[in-house]
Scaffold this motif. Structure first.
Motif, PDB file in Angstrom:
ATOM      1  N   HIS A  18       0.871  -1.180   0.000  1.00 29.09           N
ATOM      2  CA  HIS A  18       0.000   0.000   0.000  1.00 29.09           C
ATOM      3  C   HIS A  18       0.900   1.220   0.000  1.00 29.09           C
ATOM      4  O   HIS A  18       1.675   1.405   0.937  1.00 29.09           O
ATOM      5  CB  HIS A  18      -0.897   0.006   1.241  1.00 29.09           C
ATOM      6  CG  HIS A  18      -1.722  -1.231   1.376  1.00 29.09           C
ATOM      7  ND1 HIS A  18      -3.018  -1.313   0.923  1.00 29.09           N
ATOM      8  CD2 HIS A  18      -1.426  -2.466   1.874  1.00 29.09           C
ATOM      9  CE1 HIS A  18      -3.493  -2.530   1.155  1.00 29.09           C
ATOM     10  NE2 HIS A  18      -2.546  -3.257   1.730  1.00 29.09           N
ATOM     11  N   LEU A  56      -5.802  -5.146  13.314  1.00 26.59           N
ATOM     12  CA  LEU A  56      -5.816  -4.384  12.060  1.00 26.59           C
ATOM     13  C   LEU A  56      -6.406  -2.983  12.258  1.00 26.59           C
ATOM     14  O   LEU A  56      -5.864  -1.996  11.766  1.00 26.59           O
ATOM     15  CB  LEU A  56      -6.614  -5.175  11.007  1.00 26.59           C
ATOM     16  CG  LEU A  56      -6.883  -4.485   9.662  1.00 26.59           C
ATOM     17  CD1 LEU A  56      -5.596  -4.106   8.947  1.00 26.59           C
ATOM     18  CD2 LEU A  56      -7.738  -5.410   8.759  1.00 26.59           C
ATOM     19  N   PHE A  59      -4.179  -0.303  13.689  1.00 26.15           N
ATOM     20  CA  PHE A  59      -3.231   0.164  12.674  1.00 26.15           C
ATOM     21  C   PHE A  59      -3.918   1.113  11.692  1.00 26.15           C
ATOM     22  O   PHE A  59      -3.406   2.198  11.390  1.00 26.15           O
ATOM     23  CB  PHE A  59      -2.617  -1.026  11.920  1.00 26.15           C
ATOM     24  CG  PHE A  59      -2.147  -0.665  10.540  1.00 26.15           C
ATOM     25  CD1 PHE A  59      -1.041   0.161  10.364  1.00 26.15           C
ATOM     26  CD2 PHE A  59      -2.834  -1.104   9.411  1.00 26.15           C
ATOM     27  CE1 PHE A  59      -0.634   0.536   9.080  1.00 26.15           C
ATOM     28  CE2 PHE A  59      -2.428  -0.742   8.140  1.00 26.15           C
ATOM     29  CZ  PHE A  59      -1.326   0.079   7.975  1.00 26.15           C
ATOM     30  N   TYR A  63      -2.865   4.782  10.300  1.00 27.68           N
ATOM     31  CA  TYR A  63      -2.505   4.831   8.870  1.00 27.68           C
ATOM     32  C   TYR A  63      -3.331   5.896   8.135  1.00 27.68           C
ATOM     33  O   TYR A  63      -2.793   6.708   7.381  1.00 27.68           O
ATOM     34  CB  TYR A  63      -2.717   3.422   8.342  1.00 27.68           C
ATOM     35  CG  TYR A  63      -2.867   3.142   6.874  1.00 27.68           C
ATOM     36  CD1 TYR A  63      -1.756   2.911   6.058  1.00 27.68           C
ATOM     37  CD2 TYR A  63      -4.145   2.987   6.298  1.00 27.68           C
ATOM     38  CE1 TYR A  63      -1.912   2.556   4.721  1.00 27.68           C
ATOM     39  CE2 TYR A  63      -4.302   2.629   4.976  1.00 27.68           C
ATOM     40  CZ  TYR A  63      -3.183   2.424   4.185  1.00 27.68           C
ATOM     41  OH  TYR A  63      -3.343   2.061   2.867  1.00 27.68           O
ATOM     42  N   ASP A 168      -9.460  -3.420   0.423  1.00 26.42           N
ATOM     43  CA  ASP A 168      -8.689  -3.446   1.679  1.00 26.42           C
ATOM     44  C   ASP A 168      -9.453  -2.738   2.795  1.00 26.42           C
ATOM     45  O   ASP A 168     -10.639  -2.485   2.659  1.00 26.42           O
ATOM     46  CB  ASP A 168      -7.279  -2.878   1.471  1.00 26.42           C
ATOM     47  CG  ASP A 168      -7.266  -1.409   1.089  1.00 26.42           C
ATOM     48  OD1 ASP A 168      -8.348  -0.780   1.042  1.00 26.42           O
ATOM     49  OD2 ASP A 168      -6.172  -0.879   0.830  1.00 26.42           O
ATOM     50  N   SER A 169      -8.768  -2.442   3.886  1.00 28.74           N
ATOM     51  CA  SER A 169      -9.322  -1.826   5.106  1.00 28.74           C
ATOM     52  C   SER A 169      -9.963  -2.893   6.019  1.00 28.74           C
ATOM     53  O   SER A 169      -9.647  -4.080   5.885  1.00 28.74           O
ATOM     54  CB  SER A 169     -10.288  -0.696   4.769  1.00 28.74           C
ATOM     55  OG  SER A 169     -10.560   0.047   5.938  1.00 28.74           O
ATOM     56  N   HIS A 196      -8.133  -8.392  -0.447  1.00 23.22           N
ATOM     57  CA  HIS A 196      -7.656  -8.853   0.858  1.00 23.22           C
ATOM     58  C   HIS A 196      -8.722  -9.805   1.409  1.00 23.22           C
ATOM     59  O   HIS A 196      -9.909  -9.454   1.452  1.00 23.22           O
ATOM     60  CB  HIS A 196      -7.511  -7.693   1.833  1.00 23.22           C
ATOM     61  CG  HIS A 196      -6.313  -6.827   1.607  1.00 23.22           C
ATOM     62  ND1 HIS A 196      -6.004  -6.279   0.399  1.00 23.22           N
ATOM     63  CD2 HIS A 196      -5.327  -6.432   2.463  1.00 23.22           C
ATOM     64  CE1 HIS A 196      -4.886  -5.565   0.521  1.00 23.22           C
ATOM     65  NE2 HIS A 196      -4.454  -5.636   1.754  1.00 23.22           N
ATOM     66  N   GLU A 199      -7.238 -12.380   6.262  1.00 22.38           N
ATOM     67  CA  GLU A 199      -6.171 -11.801   7.090  1.00 22.38           C
ATOM     68  C   GLU A 199      -6.633 -11.931   8.545  1.00 22.38           C
ATOM     69  O   GLU A 199      -6.057 -12.680   9.312  1.00 22.38           O
ATOM     70  CB  GLU A 199      -5.933 -10.328   6.695  1.00 22.38           C
ATOM     71  CG  GLU A 199      -4.871  -9.619   7.520  1.00 22.38           C
ATOM     72  CD  GLU A 199      -4.756  -8.118   7.194  1.00 22.38           C
ATOM     73  OE1 GLU A 199      -5.664  -7.561   6.554  1.00 22.38           O
ATOM     74  OE2 GLU A 199      -3.750  -7.499   7.619  1.00 22.38           O
ATOM     75  N   HIS A 220      -3.061 -11.646   1.432  1.00 19.71           N
ATOM     76  CA  HIS A 220      -2.953 -12.371   2.714  1.00 19.71           C
ATOM     77  C   HIS A 220      -3.433 -13.819   2.488  1.00 19.71           C
ATOM     78  O   HIS A 220      -2.730 -14.604   1.909  1.00 19.71           O
ATOM     79  CB  HIS A 220      -3.707 -11.699   3.867  1.00 19.71           C
ATOM     80  CG  HIS A 220      -3.147 -10.362   4.246  1.00 19.71           C
ATOM     81  ND1 HIS A 220      -1.904 -10.213   4.815  1.00 19.71           N
ATOM     82  CD2 HIS A 220      -3.663  -9.111   4.133  1.00 19.71           C
ATOM     83  CE1 HIS A 220      -1.683  -8.910   5.038  1.00 19.71           C
ATOM     84  NE2 HIS A 220      -2.725  -8.234   4.629  1.00 19.71           N
ATOM     85  N   ASP A 277       3.487  -5.112   2.573  1.00 18.32           N
ATOM     86  CA  ASP A 277       2.207  -4.527   3.000  1.00 18.32           C
ATOM     87  C   ASP A 277       2.314  -3.028   3.296  1.00 18.32           C
ATOM     88  O   ASP A 277       1.977  -2.225   2.440  1.00 18.32           O
ATOM     89  CB  ASP A 277       1.648  -5.294   4.211  1.00 18.32           C
ATOM     90  CG  ASP A 277       0.134  -5.270   4.290  1.00 18.32           C
ATOM     91  OD1 ASP A 277      -0.508  -4.732   3.385  1.00 18.32           O
ATOM     92  OD2 ASP A 277      -0.426  -5.820   5.276  1.00 18.32           O
ATOM     93  N   ASP A 278       2.733  -2.692   4.512  1.00 17.96           N
ATOM     94  CA  ASP A 278       2.858  -1.280   4.921  1.00 17.96           C
ATOM     95  C   ASP A 278       4.195  -1.107   5.639  1.00 17.96           C
ATOM     96  O   ASP A 278       4.244  -0.968   6.870  1.00 17.96           O
ATOM     97  CB  ASP A 278       1.709  -0.912   5.864  1.00 17.96           C
ATOM     98  CG  ASP A 278       0.354  -1.132   5.221  1.00 17.96           C
ATOM     99  OD1 ASP A 278      -0.068  -0.299   4.415  1.00 17.96           O
ATOM    100  OD2 ASP A 278      -0.274  -2.184   5.511  1.00 17.96           O
TER     101      ASP A 278
HETATM  102  N1  HPA Z   1      -5.174  -4.988   5.589  1.00 12.73           N
HETATM  103  C1  HPA Z   1      -6.266  -4.314   5.263  1.00 12.73           C
HETATM  104  N2  HPA Z   1      -6.225  -3.062   4.833  1.00 12.73           N
HETATM  105  C2  HPA Z   1      -5.051  -2.457   4.730  1.00 12.73           C
HETATM  106  C3  HPA Z   1      -3.891  -3.113   5.067  1.00 12.73           C
HETATM  107  C4  HPA Z   1      -3.960  -4.450   5.510  1.00 12.73           C
HETATM  108  O1  HPA Z   1      -2.963  -5.120   5.832  1.00 12.73           O
HETATM  109  N3  HPA Z   1      -2.892  -2.221   4.855  1.00 12.73           N
HETATM  110  C5  HPA Z   1      -3.438  -1.096   4.390  1.00 12.73           C
HETATM  111  N4  HPA Z   1      -4.751  -1.229   4.324  1.00 12.73           N
END
Ligand code: HPA
Ligand code: ZN
Length: 336
Positions: A18, A56, A59, A63, A168-169, A196, A199, A220, A277-278
């Motif tokens: 990302h 998640l 984070f 983010y 994602d998200s 995604h 995960e 993932h 990933d990030d």
């Molecule tokens: N998972 C879901 N959304 C995300 C991720 C992630 O690892 N990284 C950035 N957006």
């Protein structure tokens, strides 16, 4: 040659990245200053200290807050260029990156501003650094499908710049099926599809991504191991899984890298790949992901080569481009 040196030098491909997740604190403060935007932390160290996540969502909250300081096209250029320079030093020769338009359009930054900055840097990276790329637009799954449709519409003038769409998200409570119609439309428009899944969410979400969204890649996908029939299906169809070990560790998806089920997945003939990933948030780019997994699982050079080759095979390059890059990897493996 030491394994770590071998990993650092081997030509690699990244498939799960990302761009907003490459925002290093130093650059964040620099861009915040020139845009006169406030950051909730008084300095780089204080911000870095906040990078401790129990899941998640914790984070994602940080983010999205970080991405708030990105306003101008040049900001998106600088962000992307910094990532490209970083991976150049790590011998990444091909990258397929996500961008999250809604993170920016929802706060008044135009789709055009975002994509022009990112694309210009990717083009410069291709010309000046020799890094080939694909750009993937990712929908935020905590928002509704109407918002995703609006984003798809905004992307239409840039169809030549965007090869695929992703999802994602926040995964839990936002199953792939929520985006059935917009993925169908994206597929009709010729975009390649990934999502995604698995995960934090259950194996069922991976089935949905495959059967309802018709994705050709899973980002993932760790939780597939809970479902034998699913593992069989993923292996049979050679659906790539873009694994992100340091992300999983930092988001408490796994407790310890020693428990990382990578070898088990390889034994099941899954097309697994390693990705960052990030990286600005999870403590490492591609080399660090490979090195830490290799150490924890005692991987051999031969296993590293398989993983690296998997990434090129799983990429969205043409068959000819894949063959050319795989030959570069073979050549490196043969002389080192
Ligand atoms: N998972 C879901 N959304 C995300 C991720 C992630 O690892 N990284 C950035 N957006
Ligand atoms: Zn991701």
């Amino acid at each position: 040659m030491l394994l770590e040196e071998f990993i650092r030098g081997i030509p690699k491909a990244e498939l799960h990245l990302h761009i907003e997740g490459t925002f290093e604190p130093e650059l964040m403060f620099e861009i915040a200053k020139r845009n006169e935007k406030k950051i909730n932390y008084s300095n780089v160290q204080e911000l870095k200290n906040a990078y401790k996540f129990n899941n998640l969502q914790e984070f994602l909250d940080i983010y999205y807050a970080g991405a708030n300081v990105l306003i101008e096209e040049q900001d998106f250029y600088d962000l992307t260029w910094a990532y490209l320079k970083k991976i150049k030093a790590q011998h990444v020769i091909h990258t397929e990156i996500f961008f999250d338009p809604q993170t920016h359009t929802d706060r008044g930054v135009s789709f055009d501003t975002v994509i022009r900055g990112v694309h210009r840097a990717l083009e410069d990276g291709s010309e000046q650094l020799g890094i080939s790329y694909k750009l993937i637009m990712s929908f935020l799954r905590h928002l509704d499908e109407a918002s995703a449709f609006k984003t798809l519409e905004q992307a239409m003038p840039y169809k030549d710049w965007i090869v695929g769409v992703g999802l994602d998200s926040s995964e839990l409570g936002n199953p792939p099926s929520k985006f059935k119609n917009v993925f169908t439309k994206a597929r009709e428009e010729g975009f390649l599809l990934t999502a995604h899944a698995g995960e934090e969410g259950p194996a069922e979400y991976i089935w949905e991504a495959l059967d309802v969204l018709n994705v050709i890649r899973i980002d993932h996908g760790n939780r597939c191991l809970d479902d034998t029939a699913l593992v069989t299906e993923l292996a049979k169809r050679q659906i790539p899984l873009t694994l992100c070990p340091l992300s999983n560790l930092e988001l408490q998806v796994i407790k310890n890298l020693k428990d990382y089920p990578l070898k088990k997945m390889m034994e099941h003939h899954l097309l697994v790949t390693l990705n960052s990933d990030d990286p600005a948030y999870f403590g490492g780019y591609m080399t660090e992901n490979y090195v830490q997994v290799a150490r924890a699982l005692n991987l051999s050079k031969a296993e590293i080569v398989i993983l690296v080759k998997n990434s090129f095979k799983a990429s969205w390059l043409t068959a000819e481009e894949k063959a050319q890059k795989l030959a570069i990897v073979d050549n490196y493996a043969n002389v080192n």
